[in-house]
Each structure stands twice: as structure tokens, then as C-alpha cells.
Design a protein around this motif. Structure first.
Motif, PDB file in Angstrom:
ATOM      1  N   GLU A 569       0.801  -1.120   0.027  1.00 41.22           N
ATOM      2  CA  GLU A 569      -0.146   0.195  -0.059  1.00 41.22           C
ATOM      3  C   GLU A 569       0.835   1.150  -0.007  1.00 41.22           C
ATOM      4  OE1 GLU A 569      -4.574   0.462   1.440  1.00 41.22           O
ATOM      5  OE2 GLU A 569      -2.977  -0.083   3.182  1.00 41.22           O
ATOM      6  N   ASP A 574      -2.805  -1.536  -4.707  1.00 41.22           N
ATOM      7  CA  ASP A 574      -3.746  -2.319  -4.069  1.00 41.22           C
ATOM      8  C   ASP A 574      -3.582  -3.813  -4.497  1.00 41.22           C
ATOM      9  OD1 ASP A 574      -4.564  -3.012  -6.802  1.00 41.22           O
ATOM     10  OD2 ASP A 574      -6.845  -2.569  -6.435  1.00 41.22           O
ATOM     11  N   LYS A 618     -11.631   1.410  -7.912  1.00 41.86           N
ATOM     12  CA  LYS A 618     -11.617   2.280  -6.722  1.00 41.86           C
ATOM     13  C   LYS A 618     -11.215   1.709  -5.707  1.00 41.86           C
ATOM     14  CE  LYS A 618     -15.066   5.462  -8.412  1.00 41.86           C
ATOM     15  NZ  LYS A 618     -16.392   6.303  -8.173  1.00 41.86           N
ATOM     16  N   ARG A 619     -10.421   2.217  -4.581  1.00 41.52           N
ATOM     17  CA  ARG A 619     -10.191   1.642  -3.379  1.00 41.52           C
ATOM     18  C   ARG A 619     -11.621   1.618  -2.440  1.00 41.52           C
ATOM     19  NH1 ARG A 619      -4.768   2.153  -3.414  1.00 41.52           N
ATOM     20  NH2 ARG A 619      -3.860   3.547  -4.703  1.00 41.52           N
ATOM     21  N   ALA A 620     -11.327   1.058  -1.276  1.00 39.14           N
ATOM     22  CA  ALA A 620     -12.453   0.935  -0.150  1.00 39.14           C
ATOM     23  C   ALA A 620     -12.909   2.290   0.032  1.00 39.14           C
ATOM     24  CB  ALA A 620     -12.018   0.141   0.948  1.00 39.14           C
ATOM     25  N   ASP A 621     -12.190   3.432   0.075  1.00 34.20           N
ATOM     26  CA  ASP A 621     -12.384   4.748   0.732  1.00 34.20           C
ATOM     27  C   ASP A 621     -13.131   5.558  -0.553  1.00 34.20           C
ATOM     28  OD1 ASP A 621     -10.496   5.134  -0.998  1.00 34.20           O
ATOM     29  OD2 ASP A 621      -9.141   6.212   0.768  1.00 34.20           O
ATOM     30  N   GLY A 622     -13.381   5.236  -1.958  1.00 38.15           N
ATOM     31  CA  GLY A 622     -13.783   5.644  -2.894  1.00 38.15           C
ATOM     32  C   GLY A 622     -12.858   6.240  -3.779  1.00 38.15           C
ATOM     33  N   SER A 623     -11.413   6.407  -3.433  1.00 39.52           N
ATOM     34  CA  SER A 623     -10.662   6.921  -4.370  1.00 39.52           C
ATOM     35  C   SER A 623     -10.148   5.987  -5.324  1.00 39.52           C
ATOM     36  CB  SER A 623      -9.382   7.333  -3.674  1.00 39.52           C
ATOM     37  OG  SER A 623      -8.863   6.279  -2.988  1.00 39.52           O
ATOM     38  N   SER A 689      -2.173  13.375  -6.932  1.00 37.13           N
ATOM     39  CA  SER A 689      -2.837  12.145  -6.565  1.00 37.13           C
ATOM     40  C   SER A 689      -2.621  11.019  -7.703  1.00 37.13           C
ATOM     41  CB  SER A 689      -4.546  12.508  -6.925  1.00 37.13           C
ATOM     42  OG  SER A 689      -4.708  12.727  -8.422  1.00 37.13           O
TER      43      SER A 689
END
Length: 689
Positions: A569, A574, A618-623, A689
């Protein structure tokens, strides 16, 4: 069908490979010579119910020496069967140098037919060659051909079927008076009356004289004990000059006499185009500008010219998937065929146009004569990093594949130079990285072309090539200052003439390389795609007369990925990227098929292809997972990581120990992880980002 074997022998850049392609067409195969990893090219020439196996021996300037390719050519000729023959390919514009090697072949008593190449250049330069005089003075058949256009090749094919065209003749040159007199008396005393036996006697005399360039005991040991004692008593301490260098001098005297009668040069040769081009391409400033422009053009073309064929291949794979879907009922088998096999293998096949373009471009550089000039040009730069220009061609060859590049270091006599080049060659961007780079670059750097023509992906790809070269130079300097401290060797080479590349020869080269890519990497990709499909669908349960597979997150592969995710990470990756990195240690391009299988198993109906699927991940946080920053981190990781078992295996073979491939794997892996970590973390701090 009866089979005969013929060896193609000659100097480097004499047109031997082009002639080999003309004779054998597509009936070729590559492998290694027995017991070593020097590439062996063989092809079949079939006529009148006979199969002729043509073996293309490594190009060399003579027999013997320490370089591996020279030793292979020598050993193969020495151990040939009595009915095996040689076609000696002779560059008509470099007769003096080529005849040196031919005289060595004659001394060995091998039935030989001589083929003179460069017929077109000879006519252009108005140089007249009297073939009849050459035949008369050498005692062999000479044919003049244009290997590129094929002119004269039919005559050559007819000659191959006629055993009388392959002739033997006795040694043509003579030693000095004292040596020649002794040799004559020794032959009479020992009853030697054949070329082959005289060759063994000559080598034995050089051994007894302790010749530093050609001193092998094995010929001497063939004689009976009584003969050996007699030879020792007659030679040692008697002041004979039975040396390899002495041989070359006497051969040169003979060659000059032959050429003085057989060749007529024009009285004045006007300033050639070669000279004008060299003034630009070898210029200390203009030469480098041209080199980088050529490299930039290469990487632009990989995106611009390959786009249409890639789209067509992608369309074809989609059609195959639809066709399969219509004939196989829904279930595990259909999923395996469509997602695992066709999807996994197809995701790599789609990059064949770029790989073919890469090999085409390198083939043009080599056949045109530019690659040797680039090597000469880079010698000045490489000297500052402790290497010579001899290391540049293997390094640039790494742009195609590190394995032949490492094998190519055998032409470097200096051990420190050679080992340093082996250790840093895998840092240069290779063709196995292209599918990975092209996928990442196409996914996260999706910008319109600059000025409508310059593709931004091409710039990024060129930057990755440049980064690989710079870092390889840096580590070469480090190795030379710490581990391999021996002085670097001098770089001496003869620049070949500029030539228009042969389209036929280029086609055969590109075809062979692409075929090799698909048959070797393709097999690995197929096996891993099937394994990944299984790991990404199981465990599964059989309920209501059908199999219910696991979601990707709870599958075997998902479980493995989740365990390793915390460790990767900080690099911006991911768990799916982590799995693709893990599988790509078998071969880098497997990363693409891994992602195709992993994402294909999620049945994302909105995705038109793999790139668009990755952009929406997307990741779990939505990014978003695939951003320019994480993409850059992944690019750098693949640029430096040692993810090729073949490269490590060939490094072990060439260095003769497991130690150096272990060092290579460790330093590259640490470099990859550290570089990715720094890029991603610094990027985040700076607000990217």
C-alpha cells in the motif's frame, strides 16, 4: 528423404544472415549449440528430393581466440562429419580481411564453396573483380550474389546440389624458409599427405613453440609417443617461428599477391555518401542529437503506427469470445475459455504490433550500419562510467530482450567490462516491459496528442527507455568502482558500410522474433492465466445442478492479495496490482494477462476493455486506484525490478555461479521498492494524486 548438412561461415556483417534467409525462407528454427547458450540458427533448403540443413555459424574474423562465438565456430568445424561442407560467405568489399579466414578453412581441409556478396555495392563503386583469376589462384569455386535482392541465389542453389562445386585444395601460403623446410621434412618422415593431418601437425608445432594466441595440447596428444618425442627434440629451442601471428603475416603476403591480379579499383573514388553521413552521425554533438531523435521516433511509432492493428486484433479477440459464448453453455467451462484462456492470452497478443515494430526498427538500425556507429559514438560517454563502446550494443539490444543481450557480452574480452554489462543489462527497458508500460501509460496518461501529432504516451515510453539507460550507466559506474576494478579494455571496431536494409531479411527477422515471443512467453501466459482463473473463481460449491463460484474478494487469489496488501500500500498499489506483480516474476508481460483475468472475472458490463476498467477501479475509501501518481510508481517499479527468470538463468550460466544472479535480483528488487516508495510518498506530500 536424404539429408545433408552445410555450414554458413564468414566474417560479421558480410551478408551471411541475409543469405541464410534467402536459402531457407521460413523453414528456420533457433536453439543453442550443444552444451553452451550461443544461439544456433538452422534452416532447411529442399531440392530434388534432398534436404540440406543449413547451419548459420556465428560470424567471426578467424578461428581460435577466447571469445565464445569464435570457439563455437572452431569446435563445430573441427568436429564436423566428413561429408559436411562449408559455404564461405565473403564480403566482396573486404576481401583482404575475409580471405584471411578463408585460408584457415582451406588449411583444415574442408570442402568449400565461396559466395561473394555485395555485388550491387561493388558495381556502384566501379570495382572490377576477376572471378576467373580468383578461382585459378585460390583453387575454389567463386559465385557472386546480391543477397538482398536475391540475384545469383538461384545459381547458388543449383551449385549446392552439385558436389563438384565444393572443393578441397592444399595450403596456399607458405611459412618462412626455415619453418617451411622443417615442415616439409617432418611431413615426409611422418608420412603426412592430407590437409587435415598437416593442420594437426601445424597446431602441434605452435603448441611446442608456446604460441600465446593458439597453444592447444590436444593436437599434439593425437600423435604416438615416439612422434611426440621426435617433434619435441626437433622444435624446442631451435628458434622456429611457428606462431599464429606469423601465420597471419604470411597469409597476408599471399592475399596481397592474389588481389593485385584479381581486383581493379577505379583511379579516383569521389567523396562517398558514407563519409558525408559519418560527418553528421559521428559528430560529438550532432551525432547524439540524431541518436535521441531516432529513439524518440521509435517510441512515437510504437503508439502511432500500431494503433490500428491493435484495434483490429482486439476486435478479433472479442469476436472469438462472442463465438465461443454462442456455442458453449453457461458454466465453468465457458468462464474458463472466455475469461481465463481467450481473455488472458488475448490481452498480451494485442501488443504484438508494438513488439514487431520494435524488432523492425532495431533490425533497420543494424542492417543499415547505424548500430555500429551508435556504439562508436557512445564509447566516449561510456568511458566516463568505466565501460567501453563494446558494452553499448548489448545494452541497446536489451531494448529487445536482456537474454540475447547478456549472451552478446561474450564478445567483450575484458572480464570486468563483461560482468558489469551483464549485471546492468536488465535495467534497460526490454520488449517484455512494453505491454506493461503501454497498458499503464495508456490507462493513466490519457491525453490528446501535442500539436496533433506527438503522442504523450510515446514521450513517457521514451522517458522510461532513457531512465533505464541512465540508471544502468550509474550502476555500471558503481560496480566498476567497487567490485570490478580491473582496467577497461580498448574499443576497436571496423565501421560497416551504410546499406539499404533488405525487406525480405527484415521480414524473416521480425517473423522469427514474434514467433519466438508467442511460443515462449505465450505458453507461460497460458498456464498462468488458467491457474489465475482457478484461483480467482474457487472455492466453489455445486448447488442446484450448477457450480457457484466465489466472489473475487473471497476467492483464493483474493485472500492471498488481501494478506499482502498492507505491505504494498505505501507504494500506491492495491491487492490486485500486488497479485499481478507476484505472477509477473515468471515473465513481466504476465502482469497484463493477470489483470485481464482478475478484472474479467468481475463481469464489469460497463467496461469496453481492460484500460477503461482500470480507470474506474476504486479503493475502499472511494478514491481511484489507477492515478498518474500510482501509475508512475508502478512504471518505476517495473523499470527496476528483476522479474524475469530467463534473465536470471542466463546470468547464472554466463557468470558460472549462483552468486551474481542473486546479487542482480536483490539489488534490482531493493531499487524498485525504494524508488516506488519515494515517488508515491513524495508525490502525496506534494499534493499529487
Amino acid at each position: 528423404m536424404t539429408e545433408k548438412r552445410i555450414y554458413l561461415v564468414g566474417n560479421p556483417n558480410c551478408g551471411k544472415s541475409t543469405l541464410f534467409n534467402q536459402l531457407t525462407g521460413l523453414k528456420q528454427k533457433t536453439g543453442n549449440f550443444s552444451g553452451v547458450t550461443v544461439e544456433k540458427r538452422e534452416g532447411i533448403f529442399r531440392t530434388n528430393g534432398l534436404d540440406y540443413t543449413i547451419t548459420d555459424l556465428p560470424g567471426t574474423y578467424g578461428l581460435g581466440g577466447v571469445a565464445e562465438d569464435k570457439k563455437i565456430a572452431y569446435e563445430v568445424l573441427l568436429s564436423r562429419k566428413p561429408d559436411e561442407q562449408v559455404i564461405y560467405v565473403l564480403d566482396a568489399l573486404n576481401l583482404e580481411r575475409g580471405l584471411q579466414f578463408l585460408l584457415q578453412i582451406i588449411d583444415m581441409g574442408i570442402p568449400t564453396l565461396v559466395v561473394l556478396t555485395m555485388k550491387d555495392v561493388l558495381e556502384k563503386k566501379r570495382i572490377q573483380l576477376d572471378l576467373e583469376k580468383l578461382k585459378k589462384q585460390i583453387g575454389l569455386q567463386f559465385l557472386l550474389v546480391n543477397a538482398k535482392s536475391g540475384e545469383g541465389v538461384e545459381t547458388l542453389k543449383e551449385s549446392i546440389t552439385n558436389p563438384n562445386q565444393f572443393q578441397n585444395c592444399t595450403r596456399l601460403w607458405t611459412w618462412g624458409t626455415k619453418e617451411e623446410s622443417f615442415l616439409k621434412s617432418a611431413k615426409q618422415k611422418l608420412g603426412i599427405d592430407s590437409n587435415e593431418a598437416e593442420f594437426f601437425l601445424s597446431q602441434s608445432l605452435k603448441y611446442l613453440n608456446e604460441d600465446p594466441h593458439f597453444s592447444e595440447e590436444r593436437y599434439y596428444l593425437k600423435f604416438p609417443e615416439e612422434t611426440k618425442n621426435w617433434l619435441r627434440s626437433q622444435v624446442i629451442g631451435k628458434g622456429f617461428f611457428f606462431y599464429y601471428q606469423e601465420e597471419m603475416i604470411h597469409r597476408s603476403i599471399f592475399i596481397k599477391k592474389v588481389l593485385a591480379e584479381a581486383v581493379t579499383y577505379p583511379k579516383s573514388i569521389p567523396g562517398s555518401l558514407d563519409e558525408k553521413l559519418d560527418k553528421v552521425l559521428l559528430h560529438p554533438i550532432l551525432g547524439f542529437i540524431c541518436f535521441f531523435l531516432l529513439m524518440g521516433l521509435l517510441f512515437q511509432s510504437l503508439f502511432s503506427f500500431a494503433e490500428l492493428p491493435m484495434d483490429l486484433i482486439e476486435l478479433g479477440i472479442g469476436q472469438i469470445q462472442s463465438f465461443t459464448e454462442s456455442f458453449v453453455s453457461e458454466g465453468l467451462l465457458r468462464s474458463l475459455l472466455i475469461e481465463g484462456i481467450i481473455g488472458g492470452v488475448g490481452s498480451v497478443v494485442v501488443f504484438v504490433p508494438q513488439i514487431a515494430l520494435l524488432f523492425l526498427f532495431i533490425g533497420i538500425l543494424e542492417e543499415s550500419g547505424y548500430l555500429a556507429r551508435a556504439s562508436f559514438l557512445m564509447d566516449r560517454v561510456m568511458g566516463k562510467f568505466g565501460l567501453s563502446g563494446k558494452s553499448f550494443i548489448p545494452l541497446l539490444s536489451s531494448a529487445a530482450c536482456a537474454v540475447p543481450a547478456i549472451l552478446g557480452t561474450r564478445t567483450i574480452e575484458n572480464k570486468s567490462d563483461r560482468f558489469t554489462t551483464i549485471m546492468v543489462s536488465p535495467l534497460v527497458m526490454c520488449s517484455a516491459r512494453y505491454p506493461v508500460y503501454i497498458l499503464i501509460v495508456g490507462t493513466v496518461f490519457s491525453f490528446p496528442p501535442v500539436f496533433g501529432i506527438f503522442n504523450i504516451q510515446g514521450f513517457v515510453l521514451f522517458s522510461m527507455f532513457f531512465l533505464g539507460m541512465i540508471v544502468s550507466f550509474g550502476f555500471a559506474y558503481l560496480f566498476r568502482k567497487t567490485v570490478f576494478k580491473e582496467d577497461s579494455s580498448y574499443f576497436v571496431m571496423e565501421l560497416p558500410r551504410y546499406n539499404l536494409p533488405s525487406l525480405k531479411s527484415l521480414f524473416h527477422t521480425v517473423y522469427g522474433k514474434v514467433k519466438s515471443f508467442l511460443s515462449t512467453a505465450g505458453q507461460i501466459i497460458l498456464y498462468i492465466s488458467v491457474l489465475l482463473w482457478f484461483l480467482s473463481h474457487f472455492p466453489a460449491e455445486y448447488k442446484n445442478n450448477q457450480w457457484e463460484t466465489s466472489p473475487i474478494e473471497t476467492s483464493y487469489i483474493g485472500t492471498i492479495g488481501k494478506v499482502m496488501e498492507p505491505a504494498i500500500e505505501p507504494l500506491g498499489f492495491d491487492w490486485k496490482i500486488g497479485i499481478s506483480i507476484l505472477t509477473s516474476f515468471a515473465a513481466r508481460e504476465v502482469m497484463v494477462s493477470t489483470l485481464a483475468v482478475l478484472y474479467g472475472s468481475e463481469e464489469n458490463e460497463e467496461s469496453e476493455n481492460l484500460r477503461s476498467t482500470l480507470r474506474t477501479e476504486k479503493r475502499a475509501d472511494g478514491s481511484l486506484v489507477w492515478t498518474p501518481l500510482s501509475g508512475l510508481s508502478l512504471l518505476v517499479f517495473f523499470a527496476f525490478a528483476s522479474q524475469c527468470m530467463s534473465t536470471l538463468a542466463v546470468t547464472k550460466k554466463e557468470t558460472g555461479t549462483i552468486f551474481w544472479p542473486a546479487v542482480q535480483f536483490l539489488y534490482m528488487t531493493v531499487l524498485a521498492i525504494a524508488s516506488s516508495f519515494l515517488i508515491f510518498q513524495l508525490g502525496k506530500i506534494l499534493g499529487f494524486s
